[in-house]
Scaffold this active site. Sequence first.
Site, PDB file in Angstrom:
ATOM      1  N   LYS A  47       0.850  -1.191   0.000  1.00  0.00           N
ATOM      2  CA  LYS A  47       0.000   0.000   0.000  1.00  0.00           C
ATOM      3  C   LYS A  47       0.876   1.227   0.000  1.00  0.00           C
ATOM      4  O   LYS A  47       2.000   1.189   0.512  1.00  0.00           O
ATOM      5  CB  LYS A  47      -0.874   0.019   1.261  1.00  0.00           C
ATOM      6  CG  LYS A  47      -2.085   0.917   1.142  1.00  0.00           C
ATOM      7  CD  LYS A  47      -3.182   0.216   0.388  1.00  0.00           C
ATOM      8  CE  LYS A  47      -4.451   1.009   0.312  1.00  0.00           C
ATOM      9  NZ  LYS A  47      -5.590   0.141  -0.002  1.00  0.00           N
TER      10      LYS A  47
HETATM   11  N1  GLU Z   1      -7.085   0.441  -3.280  1.00  0.00           N
HETATM   12  C1  GLU Z   1      -7.884  -0.699  -3.524  1.00  0.00           C
HETATM   13  C2  GLU Z   1      -7.934  -1.597  -2.310  1.00  0.00           C
HETATM   14  O1  GLU Z   1      -7.722  -1.174  -1.210  1.00  0.00           O
HETATM   15  C3  GLU Z   1      -7.489  -1.416  -4.804  1.00  0.00           C
HETATM   16  C4  GLU Z   1      -6.126  -2.014  -4.810  1.00  0.00           C
HETATM   17  C5  GLU Z   1      -5.717  -2.575  -6.156  1.00  0.00           C
HETATM   18  O2  GLU Z   1      -6.516  -2.575  -7.074  1.00  0.00           O
HETATM   19  O3  GLU Z   1      -4.563  -2.990  -6.253  1.00  0.00           O
HETATM   20  O4  GLU Z   1      -8.251  -2.743  -2.390  1.00  0.00           O
END
Ligand code: GLU
Length: 477
Positions: free
Chosen positions: A109
């Site tokens: 993240k």
């Molecule tokens: N930000 C989104 C999540 O928390 C999508 C992450 C992604 O598509 O890699 O799942």
Amino acid sequence: MDGNLAKELSFRESVNLMFDRAVALMELPPGLEDKIRVCNSTYTVRFGVKLRGEIKTFTGYRSVHSEHKEPVKGGIRYALGVNQDEVEALAALMTFKCSLVEAPFGGSKGGLCIDPRAYDEDELERITRRFAYELVKRDLIDPAQNVPAPDMGTGEREMAWIADQYARMNTTDINAPACVTGKPPHAGGIRGRVEATGRGVQYALQEFFRHPDAIAMSGLNGTLDGKKVVVQGLGNVGYHAAKFLSGEDGCKITAIIERDGALVDEAGLDVEAVFQWIKANGGVKGYDATYVANGASALEHDCDILIPAALEGVINLSNADRIKAPLIIEAANGPITAGADALLQQRGKVIIPDLYANAGGVTVSYFEWVKNLSHIRFGRMQRRQEESRHQLIVNELERLSQDSGIGWTLSPDFKESYLRGAGELELVRSGLDDTMRSAYQAMHNVWRSRDDVTDLRTAAYIVAIERVAEAYKAKGL
Ligand code: GLU
């Protein structure tokens, strides 16, 4: 209540505690539990961008929780409150989320401490490109190693800038577009990615309502039709979930909570109209429905389903005992603190946990990444062939009906929908639906078949951790 839950834990402590609850019920080889729990690395970057005649310094993070599968995957968030604890908690959730929906990624993240509304488009582009440059330089954006995506405060536009920045720095990488997902369709994205997380919430609820024992556990009955739903946050996730649930499943959206207050209408709010109102006016105030200035109080509204689709920690020790909804689905990441989770469980509430409920986004990101690596749109080879085979059947049915004198005619609507071969959007939705169903069934089976597992979250963690452990074991760890 568990002694250490009488006080509120941080987001990361909450995720760790939920992890610990699950591993306590599992038999992992010695030491593996710790290996899976810890966050492998967090990179902090501070960089300057010259804006409005002065150099502004920004702080950003990219955290890698687990590399049992690579690339690692997870969004990049733009918000003032971004901090290391939060990014690490979100990276851990990504590991378990990807595992649960069988997206072959580790968890990661990123975040940038910024209020995106304080900058214009040009400024945001320069900031984003500079942040991306810092991450690309360290392989923290790379099609084979680390693939970001949108999250709170970012969207298609930012992903297109990131993809372009990577391509400029890696001019001979034929797989460059796969370095980030959530791009606009005209820049290597996939149809259905923007709606994906909200669509996933809808599919999750549809699947929940296919299980009579699950419905009974929540104290609800019947189907989604007519259910009263409260949604917190009409951002990308909340908006799509509310729109699909009201437009396609017959739910009534009886309250919408936003930054500046809440709207309440027992007859059901028009989601699209409220969304357009917010776009034009910056908040819900003034819209033609009952306005409640203390928006958070609407979380306690009498309803069937509560969908927190905004920030983490909004259901906590201060309000958990007043939540009335029998069923809560966590469209946001971490909206319920560990303390509140325990209280709500004691009160018999059923919680569909974040790592499952909002996994639609990363699921469709997975499809986008595969599309980028295969360099061809889904359905391009088969669509017309499928249509001509269907046409053969329709022609034959009509011929038989005429020749036999029965005189049946196929309705134009049936013909239209039967003949149409699936395009990219239909295929993405079908893949997402299948994923959400299978993942629900996996955690449902653990929840309902084991006496020591009393909630869906623990069940989801058990399924997810089991698979991560298998991957580590297969690697020889
Ligand atoms: N930000 C989104 C999540 O928390 C999508 C992450 C992604 O598509 O890699 O799942």
